[in-house]
Design a protein around this motif. Structure first.
Motif, short mmCIF file in Angstrom:
data_model
loop_
_atom_site.label_atom_id
_atom_site.label_comp_id
_atom_site.label_asym_id
_atom_site.label_seq_id
_atom_site.Cartn_x
_atom_site.Cartn_y
_atom_site.Cartn_z
N ARG A 28 0.84 -1.21 0.00
CA ARG A 28 0.00 0.00 0.00
C ARG A 28 0.87 1.26 0.00
O ARG A 28 0.63 2.21 -0.75
N LEU A 57 2.46 1.79 -3.49
CA LEU A 57 1.52 2.27 -4.50
C LEU A 57 1.13 3.73 -4.26
O LEU A 57 0.90 4.49 -5.20
N LYS A 78 1.71 0.38 -11.30
CA LYS A 78 1.14 -0.94 -11.01
C LYS A 78 2.18 -1.82 -10.34
O LYS A 78 3.39 -1.62 -10.48
N LEU A 119 -7.83 -3.48 -2.72
CA LEU A 119 -7.03 -3.09 -3.88
C LEU A 119 -7.70 -3.55 -5.17
O LEU A 119 -8.46 -4.53 -5.18
N ASP A 129 -4.49 -1.79 -9.74
CA ASP A 129 -3.32 -1.58 -8.89
C ASP A 129 -2.32 -2.73 -8.99
O ASP A 129 -1.11 -2.52 -8.98
#
Length: 374
Positions: A224, A227, A234, A257, A287
């Motif tokens: 997390r 990202l 990605k 996600l 993601d």
């Protein structure tokens, strides 16, 4: 076999137009290839070694479209790679680099039958094994130039049947010179072009990845954070088997996600599950992409900047191909590898980098002859 004067002019014009827009490694590879093609002998094959992401597909496209050959055969070990080559060689590469599709390109086609009218035929070696001797003879007689992409992936017995059957000039293009199968092609040690990973980093074509060892208990939190830090990128999660693909997909979906999972065993009618890689997947709002092997070769996802290894990979070749998915330069983003395997993959990457930084063609020959592949 000679081609018409007008064809020669079209090839020269295309090369002149595209060459200034190429990367240094691509230009040098083509210059070295020109010298090889100008020789009268085609007894030995020419090796082009360029790391994943440095532009070897562009070199293949330029060779196929601008070499003075009536008909070209491009061979690759996997169908997905063949599909990508057909798109790029047939016009995709030139459209991207020029902003428009140039006129007069040779027609590229998958090898369906040996009497196809296409100027550029693209096939897997498996397809050739299904041709009878008469069909192979007709194909061989019609080909003036052979280009093999990532040929090391095929087992040596296949090479013994096909590698030397074609007596024309042959190019062997590889990103991972990690197996002695290359010598099945009878490569001339005097004719080769090597563009190392170190070269590509120096030219700002590729990034040096940062490895981070991560415990399973902290994986989701670290992902997390990654990202969020690199917005719009990605993450690829590489798994050992189908069961792990399902496990990590379910885990990340439960965490909210946006996830797609790709594996032959999936029913593509289910949301977020794919038996094959969806077209234009790079432009989706996903993601995370969870997979086993589907993204290793033949798929370009420039927005992928994080790779997760959920297990110790089996070989250096597999590792280099996988890392190559996330090291292409794109804006100010970094390339990150989250390793859940306790450091084994980072150690193998370090060994590859040591090899790469000292490589020469003589070293490569000695390395492979001594069986020091992985």
């Amino acid at each position: 076999m000679e081609s018409s004067h007008s064809d020669d002019q079209s090839r020269t014009q295309l090369r002149t137009k595209v060459a200034p827009l190429l990367r240094r490694g691509q230009r040098e590879a083509l210059e070295a290839a020109d010298k090889y093609l100008s020789s009268t002998s085609s007894d030995k094959a020419f090796l082009v070694c360029m790391p994943t992401g440095s532009g070897k597909t562009g070199v293949i496209a330029m060779l196929a479209q601008t070499a003075k050959a009536r008909r070209v055969l491009i061979l690759s070990p996997r169908k997905a790679v063949c599909d990508q080559l057909k798109r790029e060689v047939g016009g995709g590469f030139f459209t991207k680099i020029l902003g428009e599709r140039p006129k007069g390109l040779k027609r590229a086609s998958r090898l369906a039958k040996t009497d196809s009218n296409a100027d550029i035929l693209i096939s897997t070696f498996q397809k050739l094994t299904r041709l009878d001797e008469a069909e192979l003879d007709r194909l061989q007689d019609s080909i003036d130039l052979v280009i093999v992409d990532e040929g090391h992936s095929e087992p040596a017995p296949v090479w013994s049947k096909f590698a030397r059957r074609f007596k024309c000039h042959r190019f062997i293009v590889t990103a991972t010179p990690y197996r002695n199968d290359l010598f099945q092609f009878d490569i001339d040690k005097e004719t080769a072009y090597l563009y190392t990973y170190t070269d590509a980093v120096g030219d700002r074509v590729l990034l040096l990845p940062t490895f981070r060892q991560v415990r399973n208990s902290e994986f989701v939190a670290v992902l997390r954070e990654t990202l969020q830090t690199q917005a719009g990128t990605k993450c690829l999660v590489k798994c050992k088997n189908f069961q792990d693909v399902v496990f990590y997909r379910d885990l990340l979906v439960a965490e909210g996600l946006r996830v797609a999972a790709i594996h032959d065993r999936f029913d593509s009618r289910e949301p977020g599950l794919y038996a094959a890689v969806p077209q234009d997947i790079d432009n989706t709002d996903l993601d995370v992409l969870v997979y086993q092997r589907k993204l290793d070769e033949g798929i370009d996802i420039p927005s992928a900047k994080t790779m997760v290894f959920t297990y110790p990979l089996a070989s250096g070749r597999e590792l280099v191909q996988a890392v190559g998915r996330v090291v292409r330069t794109k804006g100010d983003t970094d390339a990150l590898v989250l390793d859940l395997a306790g450091g084994a993959n980072e150690k193998m990457w370090s060994n590859y980098k040591d090899f790469d930084e000292s490589i020469s063609y003589a070293d490569l020959c000695e390395w492979q002859r001594n069986g020091n592949a992985d």
